[in-house]
Design a protein around this motif. Structure first.
Motif, mmCIF file in Angstrom:
data_model
loop_
_atom_site.group_PDB
_atom_site.id
_atom_site.type_symbol
_atom_site.label_atom_id
_atom_site.label_comp_id
_atom_site.label_asym_id
_atom_site.label_seq_id
_atom_site.Cartn_x
_atom_site.Cartn_y
_atom_site.Cartn_z
ATOM 1 N N TYR A 155 0.819 -1.215 0.000
ATOM 2 C CA TYR A 155 0.000 0.000 0.000
ATOM 3 C C TYR A 155 0.855 1.268 0.000
ATOM 4 C CZ TYR A 155 1.272 0.423 4.872
ATOM 5 O OH TYR A 155 1.999 0.558 6.028
ATOM 6 N N LEU A 186 0.102 5.400 -0.920
ATOM 7 C CA LEU A 186 -1.263 5.890 -0.739
ATOM 8 C C LEU A 186 -1.278 6.951 0.352
ATOM 9 C CD1 LEU A 186 -3.439 2.630 -0.767
ATOM 10 C CD2 LEU A 186 -3.165 4.286 -2.599
ATOM 11 N N GLU A 235 -6.527 8.275 0.621
ATOM 12 C CA GLU A 235 -6.646 7.131 -0.290
ATOM 13 C C GLU A 235 -6.723 5.814 0.486
ATOM 14 O OE1 GLU A 235 -4.262 8.748 -4.237
ATOM 15 O OE2 GLU A 235 -3.112 7.996 -2.520
ATOM 16 N N THR A 236 -5.958 5.722 1.569
ATOM 17 C CA THR A 236 -6.005 4.520 2.404
ATOM 18 C C THR A 236 -7.385 4.361 3.018
ATOM 19 O OG1 THR A 236 -3.652 4.762 2.897
ATOM 20 C CG2 THR A 236 -4.913 3.307 4.336
ATOM 21 N N LEU A 244 -9.645 3.097 0.341
ATOM 22 C CA LEU A 244 -9.403 1.666 0.128
ATOM 23 C C LEU A 244 -10.083 0.846 1.209
ATOM 24 C CD1 LEU A 244 -8.043 -0.740 -1.258
ATOM 25 C CD2 LEU A 244 -5.980 -0.241 0.078
ATOM 26 N N PHE A 257 -9.673 -0.790 -7.246
ATOM 27 C CA PHE A 257 -9.070 0.372 -6.614
ATOM 28 C C PHE A 257 -7.730 0.696 -7.263
ATOM 29 C CE2 PHE A 257 -6.946 2.914 -3.449
ATOM 30 C CZ PHE A 257 -7.961 3.717 -2.954
ATOM 31 N N ALA A 258 -6.939 -0.340 -7.553
ATOM 32 C CA ALA A 258 -5.626 -0.130 -8.187
ATOM 33 C C ALA A 258 -5.776 0.452 -9.587
ATOM 34 C CB ALA A 258 -4.854 -1.448 -8.234
ATOM 35 N N LYS A 279 -8.183 2.445 -10.614
ATOM 36 C CA LYS A 279 -8.594 3.847 -10.491
ATOM 37 C C LYS A 279 -7.454 4.727 -9.999
ATOM 38 C CE LYS A 279 -13.398 2.736 -9.433
ATOM 39 N NZ LYS A 279 -14.424 2.737 -8.378
ATOM 40 N N ASN A 280 -6.508 4.138 -9.275
ATOM 41 C CA ASN A 280 -5.393 4.894 -8.720
ATOM 42 C C ASN A 280 -4.329 5.089 -9.804
ATOM 43 O OD1 ASN A 280 -2.819 5.384 -7.358
ATOM 44 N ND2 ASN A 280 -3.979 5.034 -5.489
ATOM 45 N N LYS A 309 -1.248 5.514 -9.601
ATOM 46 C CA LYS A 309 0.001 4.825 -9.280
ATOM 47 C C LYS A 309 -0.153 3.304 -9.340
ATOM 48 C CE LYS A 309 0.657 8.449 -5.893
ATOM 49 N NZ LYS A 309 0.559 8.668 -4.462
#
Length: 173
Positions: A29, A32, A36-37, A40, A96-97, A99-100, A102
């Protein structure tokens, strides 16, 4: 001498691992933000999963004390994801990954009912249908013969009515 915080975290981690029957995912993680965390954690919570952040050393000790297999992905920052439905949790992590920007969180591996999972296994799990989707599909398969039977029985009744109407018209003429 271990500090009280680590002792409490280890106890909580072991308790969660026992409750999960040794089934969990490991994710990276790092990168983040706090916001963001939190997002998530919310995304996982909606799917019946939880994110537990712990030091790799504590995770290693907990796995060892519970007699669970050692994992290769215990390097760098790690978080443990406990879940009810492994497919739903894997999908939530992957969505989630995506959409992120990074690409975080990144799958590291995990255990599923005692079987060691690689990062590729987690990606493959995310592509499977969830338990709810499978139940809906099974229900559709089970309902199809009944719906066909109702249609056949209805067709016989319609034909009988048609024959009786034709007979009545013939009699009237």
């Amino acid at each position: 001498m271990p500090n009280k915080r680590n002792i409490a975290l280890l106890a909580a981690l072991k308790e969660n691992l026992e409750r999960a029957h040794g089934s969990f995912f490991l994710v990276d993680y790092q990168g983040l933000s706090a916001k963001e965390t939190h997002a998530l954690r919310q995304a996982l919570k909606e799917k019946g999963a939880r994110l537990f952040v712990a030091k790799n050393t504590l995770i290693r000790i907990a796995l060892e004390e519970l007699g669970l297999p050692k994992l290769d992905g215990l390097s760098g920052p790690s978080a443990v994801v406990f879940y009810q439905d492994p497919v739903a949790a894997a999908k939530a992590l992957q969505e989630f990954a995506k959409k992120n920007p990074k690409g975080i969180p990144q799958a590291k591996g995990g255990l599923l009912q005692g079987q060691v999972l690689s990062a590729k296994d987690l990606v493959a799990l995310a592509e499977l249908p969830t338990m709810d989707e499978l139940r809906a599909e099974l229900l559709g398969v089970l309902q199809a013969p009944m719906a066909e039977l109702v249609g056949v029985l209805g067709g016989v009744a319609r034909e009988l009515v048609g024959v009786l109407e034709a007979y009545a018209e013939k009699k009237a003429a």
